[in-house]
Design a protein around this motif. Structure first.
Motif, mmCIF file in Angstrom:
data_model
loop_
_atom_site.group_PDB
_atom_site.id
_atom_site.type_symbol
_atom_site.label_atom_id
_atom_site.label_comp_id
_atom_site.label_asym_id
_atom_site.label_seq_id
_atom_site.Cartn_x
_atom_site.Cartn_y
_atom_site.Cartn_z
ATOM 1 N N SER A 148 -0.190 5.163 1.284
ATOM 2 C CA SER A 148 0.102 6.769 1.338
ATOM 3 C C SER A 148 -1.114 7.452 0.530
ATOM 4 C CB SER A 148 1.432 7.191 0.643
ATOM 5 O OG SER A 148 1.590 6.599 -0.567
ATOM 6 N N GLY A 149 -1.646 6.939 -0.416
ATOM 7 C CA GLY A 149 -2.754 7.496 -1.312
ATOM 8 C C GLY A 149 -3.969 7.669 -0.195
ATOM 9 N N GLY A 150 -4.071 6.710 0.678
ATOM 10 C CA GLY A 150 -5.243 7.051 1.694
ATOM 11 C C GLY A 150 -5.247 8.012 2.812
ATOM 12 N N GLY A 151 -4.045 8.781 2.631
ATOM 13 C CA GLY A 151 -3.993 9.715 3.747
ATOM 14 C C GLY A 151 -3.444 9.356 5.111
ATOM 15 N N LYS A 152 -3.348 10.419 6.052
ATOM 16 C CA LYS A 152 -2.693 10.113 7.344
ATOM 17 C C LYS A 152 -3.665 9.105 8.139
ATOM 18 C CE LYS A 152 -0.850 14.656 8.591
ATOM 19 N NZ LYS A 152 -0.948 15.885 9.695
ATOM 20 N N LYS A 153 -4.827 8.746 8.188
ATOM 21 C CA LYS A 153 -5.434 7.951 8.745
ATOM 22 C C LYS A 153 -4.922 6.543 8.262
ATOM 23 C CE LYS A 153 -10.270 6.370 10.382
ATOM 24 N NZ LYS A 153 -11.595 6.568 10.013
ATOM 25 N N MET A 154 -5.093 6.427 6.946
ATOM 26 C CA MET A 154 -4.702 4.749 6.378
ATOM 27 C C MET A 154 -3.105 4.760 6.587
ATOM 28 S SD MET A 154 -5.253 3.332 2.650
ATOM 29 C CE MET A 154 -6.959 3.257 2.832
ATOM 30 N N ILE A 155 -2.395 5.665 6.550
ATOM 31 C CA ILE A 155 -0.864 5.541 6.641
ATOM 32 C C ILE A 155 -0.662 5.025 8.128
ATOM 33 C CG2 ILE A 155 1.419 6.706 6.961
ATOM 34 C CD1 ILE A 155 0.407 8.627 4.590
ATOM 35 N N ALA A 156 -1.290 5.700 9.225
ATOM 36 C CA ALA A 156 -1.383 5.192 10.430
ATOM 37 C C ALA A 156 -1.582 4.051 10.741
ATOM 38 C CB ALA A 156 -2.019 6.319 11.372
ATOM 39 N N GLN A 157 -2.535 3.719 9.893
ATOM 40 C CA GLN A 157 -3.373 1.993 9.959
ATOM 41 C C GLN A 157 -2.230 1.080 9.785
ATOM 42 O OE1 GLN A 157 -6.721 1.856 7.516
ATOM 43 N NE2 GLN A 157 -7.761 0.584 8.983
#
Length: 313
Positions: A148-157
């Motif tokens: 979750s620390g990586g923001g929306k893009k990482m969460i989606a990934q």
């Protein structure tokens, strides 16, 4: 109607969304909004911030730097980006550091600490301030975070159906040793050289575990001295607790997501049997005391409210 007008600039990002959710549950606040069209206009956003009693900037660094010069000096601003964490005139929002809580009562420009930085600064800054660790000490730090620390893009990934099994394993990053949290890690602790720092992202949603090894003979310290100094420094704090020397782990394990969903931070002081090596570990939620929880704690202090209102302890 609430007593305070609050605006969250960038409320669709991970941090902004969590701040907005927390504020929505509190009757003392009226939340200001902006249209989708105006959101892209820096002057329109500045106008809403200037109407507020306090605003959160949950923006990319450049966008935060762009809007600040357009703001009235008396409007209280909390910036969650990296943009102003070492900037002159800004208060660094870690209330538990000596003198900071008092400063927050009158501050109008407050930079919310970075998540990894919080994990490093919480145990190290007191040791430097007390003279136990010299400002010229060369320290090392490894910090494990949920995706979750990586923001929306990482969460989606991470949450999509996966064909890329690289995401199944922990992944060190920032391997050029040039992470954006390093300036504050040095400036706020008082160290003349930033630590050697490697962050690691792993396949769990939230939680952070920041680990700092100490060579005790090289520092001229005992493990008990370090543990006692930290316990005394953070005595009576509601959001930071220090475990006694070699206590607090779960049978020798410490899950990085143990405090997920909470807004407090715990420090573990672990030493080897002959007392020559020590590991200081900060355990907290990267979305809690590592970002939105820290921002809400600072807001409470800036507005003269109960410091822990709206926080999960």
């Amino acid at each position: 109607m609430g007593n305070y007008k609050i605006f969250v600039d960038g409320s669709s990002g991970t941090t902004g969304l969590r701040i907005a959710d927390r504020l929505a549950e509190r009757p003392e606040f009226t939340i200001l909004h902006i249209s989708e069209a105006d959101r892209k206009d820096v002057h329109a956003r500045a106008a809403v911030i200037n109407e507020s009693d306090l605003s959160f900037l949950c923006l990319p660094d450049d966008a935060a730097r762009e809007v600040v010069p357009l703001l009235r000096p008396d409007v209280r601003v909390l910036d969650t980006s990296t943009a102003h964490r070492t900037a002159p005139g800004w208060t660094y929002g870690l209330p538990e550091l000596h003198g900071t809580r008092e400063a927050l009562h009158t501050a109008t420009r407050v930079a919310v600490p970075g998540c990894h930085a919080t994990g490093f600064i919480a145990p190290v800054a007191p040791l430097v301030e007390l003279g136990l660790v010299t400002k010229t000490a060369l320290l090392h730090c490894t910090s494990l975070t949920g995706y979750s620390g990586g923001g929306k893009k990482m969460i989606a990934q991470y949450e999509a159906e996966r064909t890329d099994h690289a995401l199944d394993a922990p992944r060190p990053y920032g391997l050029a040793l040039h992470h954006k949290h390093l300036p504050e890690m040095a400036a706020i602790t008082g160290l003349t050289t930033p630590p050697t720092f490697v962050p690691v992202v792993a396949d769990y949603y939230a939680g952070m575990e920041t680990m700092i090894p100490l060579d005790l003979p090289a520092l001229g310290l005992t493990a008990q001295q370090v543990a006692d100094a930290l316990a005394e420094y953070y005595a009576d704090q509601k959001m930071i607790t220090v475990h006694p020397l070699n206590e607090g782990t779960d049978g020798g394990f410490l899950a990085a997501n143990k405090l997920a969903g909470l807004d407090r931070l715990e420090i573990f002081c672990l030493a080897n049997p002959d007392g020559t090596q020590m590991e200081l570990i900060s355990l907290f939620d990267n979305l809690g005391k590592g970002s939105s929880g820290a921002a809400v704690q600072c807001m409470n202090l800036m507005l003269g409210l109960d410091e822990t209102a709206g926080l999960a302890l």
